[in-house]
Scaffold this motif. Structure first.
Motif, PDB file in Angstrom:
ATOM      1  N   ASN A 169       0.791  -1.231   0.000  1.00 54.66           N
ATOM      2  CA  ASN A 169       0.000   0.000   0.000  1.00 54.66           C
ATOM      3  C   ASN A 169       0.823   1.280   0.000  1.00 54.66           C
ATOM      4  O   ASN A 169       0.265   2.366  -0.012  1.00 54.66           O
ATOM      5  N   PHE A 170       2.117   1.145   0.114  1.00 60.11           N
ATOM      6  CA  PHE A 170       2.924   2.354  -0.012  1.00 60.11           C
ATOM      7  C   PHE A 170       4.190   2.044  -0.797  1.00 60.11           C
ATOM      8  O   PHE A 170       5.301   2.078  -0.272  1.00 60.11           O
ATOM      9  N   LEU A 171       3.979   1.744  -2.066  1.00 56.91           N
ATOM     10  CA  LEU A 171       5.117   1.484  -2.946  1.00 56.91           C
ATOM     11  C   LEU A 171       5.489   2.773  -3.669  1.00 56.91           C
ATOM     12  O   LEU A 171       4.706   3.302  -4.455  1.00 56.91           O
ATOM     13  N   VAL A 172       6.685   3.256  -3.374  1.00 56.74           N
ATOM     14  CA  VAL A 172       7.192   4.436  -4.065  1.00 56.74           C
ATOM     15  C   VAL A 172       8.374   3.998  -4.916  1.00 56.74           C
ATOM     16  O   VAL A 172       9.364   3.489  -4.390  1.00 56.74           O
ATOM     17  N   ILE A 173       8.227   4.187  -6.225  1.00 52.10           N
ATOM     18  CA  ILE A 173       9.249   3.716  -7.159  1.00 52.10           C
ATOM     19  C   ILE A 173       9.862   4.924  -7.854  1.00 52.10           C
ATOM     20  O   ILE A 173       9.175   5.660  -8.564  1.00 52.10           O
ATOM     21  N   ASP A 174      11.133   5.105  -7.631  1.00 51.95           N
ATOM     22  CA  ASP A 174      11.855   6.225  -8.237  1.00 51.95           C
ATOM     23  C   ASP A 174      12.838   5.634  -9.246  1.00 51.95           C
ATOM     24  O   ASP A 174      13.838   5.028  -8.871  1.00 51.95           O
ATOM     25  N   ALA A 175      12.533   5.817 -10.533  1.00 52.57           N
ATOM     26  CA  ALA A 175      13.311   5.147 -11.580  1.00 52.57           C
ATOM     27  C   ALA A 175      14.137   6.149 -12.377  1.00 52.57           C
ATOM     28  O   ALA A 175      13.764   7.312 -12.520  1.00 52.57           O
ATOM     29  N   LYS A 176      15.291   5.665 -12.849  1.00 56.69           N
ATOM     30  CA  LYS A 176      16.214   6.513 -13.604  1.00 56.69           C
ATOM     31  C   LYS A 176      16.673   5.744 -14.832  1.00 56.69           C
ATOM     32  O   LYS A 176      17.048   4.588 -14.714  1.00 56.69           O
ATOM     33  N   SER A 177      16.701   6.411 -15.981  1.00 56.10           N
ATOM     34  CA  SER A 177      17.087   5.729 -17.205  1.00 56.10           C
ATOM     35  C   SER A 177      18.099   6.508 -18.006  1.00 56.10           C
ATOM     36  O   SER A 177      18.069   7.734 -18.058  1.00 56.10           O
ATOM     37  N   GLY A 178      18.976   5.793 -18.683  1.00 58.22           N
ATOM     38  CA  GLY A 178      19.831   6.388 -19.704  1.00 58.22           C
ATOM     39  C   GLY A 178      18.979   6.866 -20.866  1.00 58.22           C
ATOM     40  O   GLY A 178      17.813   6.471 -21.024  1.00 58.22           O
ATOM     41  N   ILE A 179      19.576   7.678 -21.725  1.00 57.50           N
ATOM     42  CA  ILE A 179      18.800   8.411 -22.718  1.00 57.50           C
ATOM     43  C   ILE A 179      18.420   7.564 -23.919  1.00 57.50           C
ATOM     44  O   ILE A 179      17.500   7.898 -24.668  1.00 57.50           O
ATOM     45  N   SER A 180      19.069   6.414 -24.112  1.00 59.99           N
ATOM     46  CA  SER A 180      18.679   5.556 -25.238  1.00 59.99           C
ATOM     47  C   SER A 180      17.242   5.083 -25.103  1.00 59.99           C
ATOM     48  O   SER A 180      16.622   4.687 -26.089  1.00 59.99           O
ATOM     49  N   GLY A 181      16.710   5.129 -23.881  1.00 61.54           N
ATOM     50  CA  GLY A 181      15.311   4.764 -23.687  1.00 61.54           C
ATOM     51  C   GLY A 181      14.352   5.620 -24.484  1.00 61.54           C
ATOM     52  O   GLY A 181      13.231   5.211 -24.776  1.00 61.54           O
ATOM     53  N   ALA A 182      14.798   6.808 -24.869  1.00 58.81           N
ATOM     54  CA  ALA A 182      13.949   7.704 -25.655  1.00 58.81           C
ATOM     55  C   ALA A 182      13.971   7.381 -27.141  1.00 58.81           C
ATOM     56  O   ALA A 182      13.322   8.057 -27.934  1.00 58.81           O
ATOM     57  N   GLY A 183      14.710   6.350 -27.510  1.00 56.17           N
ATOM     58  CA  GLY A 183      14.732   5.944 -28.914  1.00 56.17           C
ATOM     59  C   GLY A 183      15.706   6.728 -29.768  1.00 56.17           C
ATOM     60  O   GLY A 183      16.513   7.519 -29.260  1.00 56.17           O
ATOM     61  N   ASN A 184      15.626   6.493 -31.075  1.00 49.40           N
ATOM     62  CA  ASN A 184      16.635   7.053 -31.985  1.00 49.40           C
ATOM     63  C   ASN A 184      16.209   8.339 -32.673  1.00 49.40           C
ATOM     64  O   ASN A 184      16.933   8.862 -33.508  1.00 49.40           O
ATOM     65  N   LYS A 185      15.040   8.840 -32.320  1.00 46.27           N
ATOM     66  CA  LYS A 185      14.557  10.045 -33.010  1.00 46.27           C
ATOM     67  C   LYS A 185      15.023  11.300 -32.272  1.00 46.27           C
ATOM     68  O   LYS A 185      14.701  11.490 -31.102  1.00 46.27           O
ATOM     69  N   PRO A 186      15.774  12.167 -32.965  1.00 47.19           N
ATOM     70  CA  PRO A 186      16.287  13.379 -32.321  1.00 47.19           C
ATOM     71  C   PRO A 186      15.171  14.290 -31.796  1.00 47.19           C
ATOM     72  O   PRO A 186      14.113  14.388 -32.418  1.00 47.19           O
ATOM     73  N   SER A 187      15.420  14.933 -30.696  1.00 50.09           N
ATOM     74  CA  SER A 187      14.477  15.897 -30.127  1.00 50.09           C
ATOM     75  C   SER A 187      15.279  16.885 -29.282  1.00 50.09           C
ATOM     76  O   SER A 187      16.469  16.668 -29.028  1.00 50.09           O
ATOM     77  N   GLN A 188      14.613  17.935 -28.831  1.00 51.74           N
ATOM     78  CA  GLN A 188      15.324  18.918 -28.005  1.00 51.74           C
ATOM     79  C   GLN A 188      15.805  18.264 -26.706  1.00 51.74           C
ATOM     80  O   GLN A 188      16.917  18.508 -26.252  1.00 51.74           O
ATOM     81  N   THR A 189      14.963  17.422 -26.127  1.00 51.03           N
ATOM     82  CA  THR A 189      15.319  16.770 -24.863  1.00 51.03           C
ATOM     83  C   THR A 189      16.544  15.867 -24.990  1.00 51.03           C
ATOM     84  O   THR A 189      17.300  15.708 -24.043  1.00 51.03           O
ATOM     85  N   THR A 190      16.696  15.271 -26.152  1.00 44.96           N
ATOM     86  CA  THR A 190      17.804  14.334 -26.334  1.00 44.96           C
ATOM     87  C   THR A 190      18.951  14.947 -27.133  1.00 44.96           C
ATOM     88  O   THR A 190      19.873  14.249 -27.525  1.00 44.96           O
TER      89      THR A 190
END
Lengths: 344, 344, 344, 344
Positions: A169-190
């Motif tokens: 009842n109190f699961l707090v999940i704080d996740a962190k990912s490398g940028i390849s997770g955003a895929g291969n399409k260029p964007s301002q964020t990447t």
């Protein structure tokens, strides 16, 4: 085995090629695309010269039907239309997108903002979290390969939730990912100059992996829960680290949590339980199909910190997809995946 | 003003020099060291050629007593002996280490594993969280400049705890820091090839900033609480992002949380409340003394996600130290600190 | 002084804002754009909240004519049309693009593949290499601010070529740049996952800065030469390091090369001659307007290695532009630019 | 085959383990050390849990003599004493250090500043540049595995020098390396906060790989030359890119240079000739044993730019060492090395 990859130009597709190239049971790999028919693949990706000098082929369901396995690494919203016509036509189908993961089409449409796959296909699809669903995977035609974050989170939480060692009842999940997770399409964020030397939070409380995690907890741990889940972008290419916080249930000790994880994964080659709290890092698993898990209980608060790491492109995508293919063809799960992590 | 910096070779010291160089009220900066007397500072740090071509001076209390301000950026365990003899001798003393932050010497010895500073000095020291303690800072002789993590965490949590908008009994703080937080001393953990392309958790549940945060919550928000706090290493040089999870108290809305933060910091030049959830990132504050804060409530769980970012070397160290000096000398807080963040 | 910046959303524009914010002679900064009229600037760039909360304004020549200075940080091919109508209308014009650097329109069209600026404007423009052209800059209306690579290369080579210490007939220049040099527009090359952990060569023998360097060597060192020049992309945001190789002329010693550089730049606040061969690095100048130069002669080959570093966005763009503005307005060159490099 | 690795804790050793783990002819791998006897290897390197859970063994020549191959990845100055007693005792010896590369002990002592290996051993050693020396390697007992920079440089230059297409009298080699080349020992230069976002030149004109390159050019291309060679540090972990400039000899065309390279390496699986000048980058070869080479002639200067990339830890160290082992045991050169580069 004859393998077709649709959407080979994405990072999931490139990782499939990297591993299937050394898979002892795979004889032929063909690459399919919606838009660049005839283009020699290695002319787009110089690292594949002498490795994938074949032309991209037009997506043709009659052709694909002749393959033993078809991997789809096309974006969500594409595979929902691409794969259903192939179900039952011969090939094992393994989808790396999110299109067949959620059983409830309404939930999909809410979280993805796209039209859901046909209801029948959703019912037929089997969730490919290999360590928890291998019997169903073995018999499945259509596999919904898990998301990267859910893989890291579920492998670490399911044993503890199923055995009722932590409070759901109190699961707090704080996740962190490398940028390849955003895929291969260029964007301002990447864009390099804006992603480099920068750490940010994104999709606060709205990440589409939330319902996937909750659904899998319900199915595999038999607990209905509403999680808190947030995601952050790390200035590196590969790797996910997920930190989960949960109250330990009364009377339960850290040793029991560790033992539960060790027992659960004893026979599973790709999950390693770490006991030295100074050594959990994404570079332990970089480039490999491992998921490393560490759990600690803070005696001041009696809350558990449960941490897991994977390579998002391997165990979180292409590696687990091949692991599922191995299960479907009764091969050892490690076939083609028994590589040493990079570390550096 | 005549300023002395003891421990100038550390990253905190270098950042003090960077900002004091452009501080309109500072006329002279001298650098002191325990071991390299006579060495021309810019021969060690090439970026300071023409800027700090002065020799390092021997630490001498009689000499230091003649300065208007003495900053100590020496490691914990050193300033506890260095500064007490200077108290009341003339200079304002600002300590960037952890030695004077914890009022309870037993707590210091438990968490730091070192001998505490003399009890009298601990009593005299004033906690330099500028936005929350400026009256005491103005009159203080010995300032304990806050830790980097506590600065980011406290600025975001104190208003919400003080106004009783969030539940203090389940505070989960997941913090992430760039690698400069580890200081300038090489180690395996900070060796480029092992830190680059790697994300890790460290000091699980044992970080020495835990009692500092709890003490400040008690003092400034009048709440006694035991927090869950973990820290991670991000492959970048500068920046801290802290993500805190807390249940919202019954009847409280996201709008109230935002309003509380906005009201609290209305007159404070270095705290900015962010409302666009897509734009909180460490590069918003890089190189500057800003702390940016964002709060969102997840309607599914009624839990708040409270996020703050600082540059760990500026607002988390040298910048806040100079801000405190400005308060002590009745200068505008922004003097010497009014710089534009780098972004790229 | 009232300053207008056209093209403020580019990285050059952002750096202009960063420095002009602390420029003692600048009272007002307005931002102009071709496409986002009315948008509050800080809503696009969160780091500028409380710093640049002004709306972007429509480009209007009558309005711009009322400013004391207009900086153009629009792309090449745009300023060639934007600035000519403003010449002689009042404001000093400083162009950060390549449009007014090459005196020969044919050369521009060959190397840039675009239509050249009007011939009259090309004749009026003054090359803004501050250390070498300050007299002309002082009287100029239209300044062509130098390219990033040419700035690093020319500052290091011009003294040695002018004094005939190195052989101009075999100049090999191997240059390396951080990725911010590619601007703020996302592309596959600058996509984080493909730029990170990657070092590449680009525009082999075809970089548009080649004719700019040759023209400046001809004008300022009175030598006509054809250079070899190649550029590489470094996985970092800021910084250029240029390594030049040249035979030393008969009888010339390393000491003479060093002395020549020292003498040339004795009175110039932003050029530093480095003598310790272990300390030339881009982080010496990061965030600042410095150019650091090092020369060594290899006694085995009697060839000189001449190395220079700049921050490409500062001395290579916005910083030098402000330095030129200072010269035009008879201000000390360091006004607004006297900042300490970041190092870390 | 039974393989021993001495100095397994270095990065070269770790890469040997990574590749040998999947080498079909290797049955047993044992790890030897001078100082940590008995320590379980995976307790030091968490990524190797379940892969290398064996204890480090004491270096004992009698034990080592029973192996088929002994790799030494100890530092220069160590192997010169370690390996000579094993020559002729049974195992093939492959040294990854610089100790047996230079035939002239005086030259070694000048460039390395250490005592040279015994003269007899220097005479017995065979230079392991696989593509150019496979006959001698096949019969060798003691192999001096080439340095990382020499591998990248020589593979690209030897064909052009041997066929007399470029002028050997003005070879300017500008080389750039990822930071793993500095090994696993922490230092200020490799400290993350100082190496990250920084590009620097080091060992100007004094790198110990200079005599190695000149010696190999003399032996394999039959040309005596004195090169200009400089090295730079790139803020990334893996990868070398070497850019060489050389005048093209009269009448020689770019096409002839390309053809010469293509012909030379036609039958060599790990050397790829690249013709698209936009695609040479270290990520083409990351994690693999490939060396990619590109040559362009600048028609303005008639000088060639010759560029090559390798992964410094693979083709520049462990990969080439295994390639040499394969040659010694008459295995296909690609055995255990046929992996797909990472790209991302």
């Amino acid at each position: 085995m004859k393998v077709g990859i649709v959407g080979a130009t994405g990072y999931g597709g490139l990782e499939l090629i990297r591993f299937l190239h050394n898979h002892s049971a795979v004889e032929q790999i063909e690459l399919f695309t919606s838009s660049e028919e005839g283009v020699i693949f290695s002319s787009k990706f110089g690292h594949l010269v002498q490795i994938a000098d074949t032309p991209l082929q037009k997506i043709d369901h009659d052709v694909l039907a002749q393959y033993d396995v078809v991997f789809a690494s096309t974006p969500s919203g594409v595979t929902s239309e691409l794969l259903p016509p192939l179900v039952g036509k011969g090939p094992k189908l393994i989808d790396l997108s999110g299109d067949f993961r959620l059983k409830d089409p309404t939930s999909y449409e809410t979280w993805y903002g796209k039209k859901a796959a046909p209801f029948t296909s959703l019912q037929q699809s089997v969730y490919g979290l290999t360590e928890w669903n291998s019997e169903a995977i073995r018999q499945a035609t259509l596999i919904a390969n898990p998301g990267c974050y859910p893989t890291a989170v579920l492998l670490s939480l399911l044993p503890l939730l199923k055995e009722q060692l932590i409070d759901p009842n109190f699961l707090v999940i704080d996740a962190k990912s490398g940028i390849s997770g955003a895929g291969n399409k260029p964007s301002q964020t990447t864009h390099f100059s804006e992603a480099n030397e920068n750490f940010s939070i994104y999709k606060m409380n709205t990440h589409q992996h939330i319902p996937e995690i909750e659904q899998a907890i319900s199915i595999f741990a038999h607990v209905d829960t509403t999680i808190t889940f947030n995601t952050h972008l790390v200035p590196m290419t590969r790797g996910i680290l997920a930190t989960t916080y949960a109250p330990v249930l009364p009377g339960i000790t850290e040793a029991q949590l560790v033992a539960c994880l060790q027992t659960t994964y004893e026979k599973h080659p790709f999950v390693r339980i770490v006991t030295d709290s100074n050594s959990l890092a994404t570079n332990r698993v970089k480039g490999s199909n491992y998921c490393d898990i560490l759990v600690k209980v803070d005696s001041r608060t009696n809350r558990a910190t449960i941490v897991s790491v994977i390579d998002n492109l391997v165990k979180g995508a292409a590696g687990q997809a091949i692991q599922n293919m191995n299960v479907q063809f009764d091969l050892p799960q490690t076939t083609g995946l028994d590589v040493v992590p990079f570390f550096i």
